[in-house]
Design a protein around this motif. Sequence first.
Motif, PDB file in Angstrom:
ATOM      1  N   ARG A  41     -10.224  91.334 -92.909  1.00 33.12           N
ATOM      2  CA  ARG A  41      -8.940  91.114 -92.848  1.00 33.12           C
ATOM      3  C   ARG A  41      -8.214  90.717 -92.664  1.00 33.12           C
ATOM      4  N   GLN A  42      -9.079  89.404 -91.450  1.00 30.86           N
ATOM      5  CA  GLN A  42      -8.902  87.925 -91.241  1.00 30.86           C
ATOM      6  C   GLN A  42      -8.220  87.328 -92.633  1.00 30.86           C
ATOM      7  N   LEU A  43      -8.608  87.372 -93.593  1.00 26.91           N
ATOM      8  CA  LEU A  43      -7.540  86.641 -94.509  1.00 26.91           C
ATOM      9  C   LEU A  43      -7.003  87.195 -95.080  1.00 26.91           C
ATOM     10  N   ALA A  44      -6.325  89.071 -95.565  1.00 23.54           N
ATOM     11  CA  ALA A  44      -5.365  89.636 -95.397  1.00 23.54           C
ATOM     12  C   ALA A  44      -4.275  88.780 -94.488  1.00 23.54           C
ATOM     13  N   GLU A  45      -4.839  88.890 -93.225  1.00 23.65           N
ATOM     14  CA  GLU A  45      -3.817  88.320 -92.575  1.00 23.65           C
ATOM     15  C   GLU A  45      -2.795  86.992 -92.521  1.00 23.65           C
ATOM     16  N   ALA A  46      -4.435  86.443 -92.199  1.00 27.60           N
ATOM     17  CA  ALA A  46      -4.060  84.632 -92.408  1.00 27.60           C
ATOM     18  C   ALA A  46      -3.149  84.191 -94.197  1.00 27.60           C
ATOM     19  N   LEU A  47      -3.299  85.307 -94.843  1.00 24.00           N
ATOM     20  CA  LEU A  47      -2.632  85.024 -96.138  1.00 24.00           C
ATOM     21  C   LEU A  47      -1.123  85.979 -96.194  1.00 24.00           C
ATOM     22  N   GLY A  48      -1.439  86.509 -95.405  1.00 23.19           N
ATOM     23  CA  GLY A  48      -0.233  87.114 -95.866  1.00 23.19           C
ATOM     24  C   GLY A  48       0.282  88.232 -96.881  1.00 23.19           C
ATOM     25  N   ILE A  52     -11.889  79.864-109.793  1.00 24.88           N
ATOM     26  CA  ILE A  52     -10.924  78.926-109.042  1.00 24.88           C
ATOM     27  C   ILE A  52     -10.008  78.447-108.746  1.00 24.88           C
ATOM     28  N   ALA A  53      -9.267  78.647-110.402  1.00 21.68           N
ATOM     29  CA  ALA A  53      -8.188  78.056-110.985  1.00 21.68           C
ATOM     30  C   ALA A  53      -7.026  79.340-110.229  1.00 21.68           C
ATOM     31  N   ASP A  54      -7.197  79.524-109.187  1.00 21.22           N
ATOM     32  CA  ASP A  54      -6.055  80.524-108.540  1.00 21.22           C
ATOM     33  C   ASP A  54      -5.646  80.083-107.441  1.00 21.22           C
ATOM     34  N   ALA A  55      -4.234  79.952-106.825  1.00 20.05           N
ATOM     35  CA  ALA A  55      -3.944  79.623-105.700  1.00 20.05           C
ATOM     36  C   ALA A  55      -4.625  80.350-104.435  1.00 20.05           C
ATOM     37  N   THR A  56      -4.837  81.211-104.559  1.00 18.68           N
ATOM     38  CA  THR A  56      -5.124  82.111-103.071  1.00 18.68           C
ATOM     39  C   THR A  56      -5.875  82.758-103.165  1.00 18.68           C
ATOM     40  N   ARG A  57      -7.352  81.890-105.121  1.00 18.65           N
ATOM     41  CA  ARG A  57      -8.667  81.859-103.775  1.00 18.65           C
ATOM     42  C   ARG A  57      -8.854  80.602-103.323  1.00 18.65           C
ATOM     43  N   LEU A  58      -8.346  80.037-103.809  1.00 18.28           N
ATOM     44  CA  LEU A  58      -8.192  78.527-103.549  1.00 18.28           C
ATOM     45  C   LEU A  58      -8.151  78.364-101.690  1.00 18.28           C
ATOM     46  N   ARG A  59      -6.793  78.947-101.479  1.00 17.09           N
ATOM     47  CA  ARG A  59      -6.355  79.635 -99.769  1.00 17.09           C
ATOM     48  C   ARG A  59      -8.191  79.745 -99.002  1.00 17.09           C
ATOM     49  N   ILE A  60      -8.534  81.140-100.103  1.00 12.31           N
ATOM     50  CA  ILE A  60      -9.423  81.320 -99.220  1.00 12.31           C
ATOM     51  C   ILE A  60     -10.735  80.761 -99.175  1.00 12.31           C
ATOM     52  N   LEU A  61     -10.961  79.895-100.172  1.00 15.64           N
ATOM     53  CA  LEU A  61     -11.881  79.066 -99.510  1.00 15.64           C
ATOM     54  C   LEU A  61     -11.956  77.903 -98.547  1.00 15.64           C
ATOM     55  N   VAL A  97     -11.177  70.460-104.074  1.00  9.19           N
ATOM     56  CA  VAL A  97     -10.688  70.982-103.569  1.00  9.19           C
ATOM     57  C   VAL A  97     -10.123  71.523-103.257  1.00  9.19           C
ATOM     58  N   VAL A  98     -11.164  72.378-102.116  1.00 11.84           N
ATOM     59  CA  VAL A  98     -10.826  72.233-100.931  1.00 11.84           C
ATOM     60  C   VAL A  98     -10.354  71.563 -99.880  1.00 11.84           C
ATOM     61  N   ALA A  99     -11.101  70.482 -99.424  1.00  6.49           N
ATOM     62  CA  ALA A  99     -10.596  69.181 -98.803  1.00  6.49           C
ATOM     63  C   ALA A  99      -9.420  68.719 -98.924  1.00  6.49           C
ATOM     64  N   GLY A 100      -8.793  68.915-100.185  1.00  5.64           N
ATOM     65  CA  GLY A 100      -7.740  68.072-100.666  1.00  5.64           C
ATOM     66  C   GLY A 100      -7.617  67.442-100.916  1.00  5.64           C
ATOM     67  N   HIS A 109     -10.038  89.445-105.069  1.00  3.77           N
ATOM     68  CA  HIS A 109     -10.203  88.323-104.610  1.00  3.77           C
ATOM     69  C   HIS A 109     -11.838  88.276-104.848  1.00  3.77           C
ATOM     70  N   MET A 110     -12.066  88.640-103.960  1.00 10.94           N
ATOM     71  CA  MET A 110     -13.790  88.913-103.086  1.00 10.94           C
ATOM     72  C   MET A 110     -14.540  89.431-104.245  1.00 10.94           C
ATOM     73  N   ALA A 111     -14.424  89.912-104.405  1.00 11.31           N
ATOM     74  CA  ALA A 111     -15.027  90.456-105.629  1.00 11.31           C
ATOM     75  C   ALA A 111     -15.326  89.426-107.230  1.00 11.31           C
ATOM     76  N   ARG A 112     -14.487  89.223-107.200  1.00  8.30           N
ATOM     77  CA  ARG A 112     -13.867  87.760-107.807  1.00  8.30           C
ATOM     78  C   ARG A 112     -14.926  86.375-107.567  1.00  8.30           C
ATOM     79  N   LEU A 113     -14.976  85.872-106.626  1.00  6.06           N
ATOM     80  CA  LEU A 113     -16.189  84.825-105.191  1.00  6.06           C
ATOM     81  C   LEU A 113     -16.813  85.633-104.690  1.00  6.06           C
ATOM     82  N   VAL A 114     -17.615  86.427-105.364  1.00  4.54           N
ATOM     83  CA  VAL A 114     -18.445  86.710-104.769  1.00  4.54           C
ATOM     84  C   VAL A 114     -19.254  87.066-106.679  1.00  4.54           C
ATOM     85  N   GLU A 115     -18.722  87.381-107.593  1.00  8.54           N
ATOM     86  CA  GLU A 115     -19.119  87.464-108.794  1.00  8.54           C
ATOM     87  C   GLU A 115     -19.316  86.228-108.799  1.00  8.54           C
ATOM     88  N   VAL A 116     -18.734  85.148-109.415  1.00  5.29           N
ATOM     89  CA  VAL A 116     -19.606  83.938-109.905  1.00  5.29           C
ATOM     90  C   VAL A 116     -20.901  82.964-108.799  1.00  5.29           C
TER      91      VAL A 116
END
Lengths: 208, 208
Positions: free
Chosen positions: B33-40, B13-22, B205-208, B49-56
């Motif tokens: 694809r949508q995530l890739a576009e949204a995050l550039g 979870i301690a990664d900026a990209t993954r937090l934005r994905i969450l 974390v997600v809610a900020g 990243h998705m592999a990691r998030l799914v794994e946990v």
Amino acid sequence: MDLDARVHLLKTIADATRLRILGLLAEEPRSGRQLAEALGLGAPTISHHMARLVEVGIVRVTPDGTRRLYALNAGLLDAAAAPAATATVAPIADPDHARHVRIFFDGPRLRSIPAKRKARVSVLLELLRRFEPGRRYAEAEVNALLREAHDDVAFLRRELVDYRYLAREGGVYWVNPDVPDRDANEAQEVPAGEAAWLGQLVRGVVAG
Amino acid sequence: MDLDARVHLLKTIADATRLRILGLLAEEPRSGRQLAEALGLGAPTISHHMARLVEVGIVRVTPDGTRRLYALNAGLLDAAAAPAATATVAPIADPDHARHVRIFFDGPRLRSIPAKRKARVSVLLELLRRFEPGRRYAEAEVNALLREAHDDVAFLRRELVDYRYLAREGGVYWVNPDVPDRDANEAQEVPAGEAAWLGQLVRGVVAG
DNA sequence: GTTAAACTTCGATGAACATCGAAGGAGTGA
DNA sequence: TCACTCCTTCGATGTTCATCGAAGTTTAAC
């Protein structure tokens, strides 16, 4: 707390050694040497980790002779335990506050003490946030907390009292519950939300 | 959940990209694809990243045509919202269980399906934990979940039903609330404690 | 079968960082 | 002043990992 800050905080906790340290500190405060022995690590390594933990505010440090005593920041955990309470100092509303902080602070340290009154107020209010409202501090504790920011603790302490940010009676100090002179300060509610999830996290992770 | 597992989860979870994905997935499920576009970011990066998030287990994935739909694992968050509920499957008490899992699992994947009944039971019970008790699954969803472990989803699904770990009616599946034949299983209370701090964390974390 | 879209895997690159030994303070007590 | 203890800083080393381009794989549609 923005994204980068949250990531930084998470990264700080996401380390096996630091989690073990937090677990030990949850039992009782310990010195660097004790931690090094308990974990079988070198002094430089411990020093490295403690600097990180202190920087994010999860751990507090007080000098004690040649040692340095590290303790879990109880304020955060208590705030988490009573999630409804608003246990933080009211926020600072001066629009220049962030800029002042950026200029004068280097992490927890103060590069210098601002000469101009406005900037000095910002710095003092920022320092005030390191104190838990309601808690009473001995002068040595006040000095210890301030020394994390700057060596001239006597000046800082005097300023905090002069501005009535800290109240004093005898040798005991505490945060003035209704801080005066805080420009355009409308005391908005800051429930311990941020501290809550942090504390919850630390509790959960440490408790295992 | 031991120390290493907790560290692993926190590091994930301690990664900026993954937090934005969450954060994005907290709004609604999205494709890679949508995530890739949204995050550039590039497709490989998202895949990583998705592999990691799914794994946990924070994110669930379901194939949808050529796309893969990612969604926040609602079970974890719900468990956090109702911290008193015991929303997890009862633990597995077979002393050989951990060994079997180590031998036959490679991360979320199954190296092979055990031939011996005892080991196969361990594997099936481990797979069963990927299902939320109380939730109803379409057959396609069951297949999707099982495919994360092994390609022969039909066999695994049939075995789960044969052993009565999964109940079925029409095309709908759900976790059998009182699972039979779970050797020496004394249904000890596992309050959602572990999931609680995780869910609390993710929410916060997600809610900020 | 062929084509196109979405995704994954591989290999490389660069950055972050945990750890250590050696050297450098800093406080304490003789 | 000197010695001792505790801690920090510095420099080096090895590891982990986020990111990307290129190539491979899977699924759907024709």
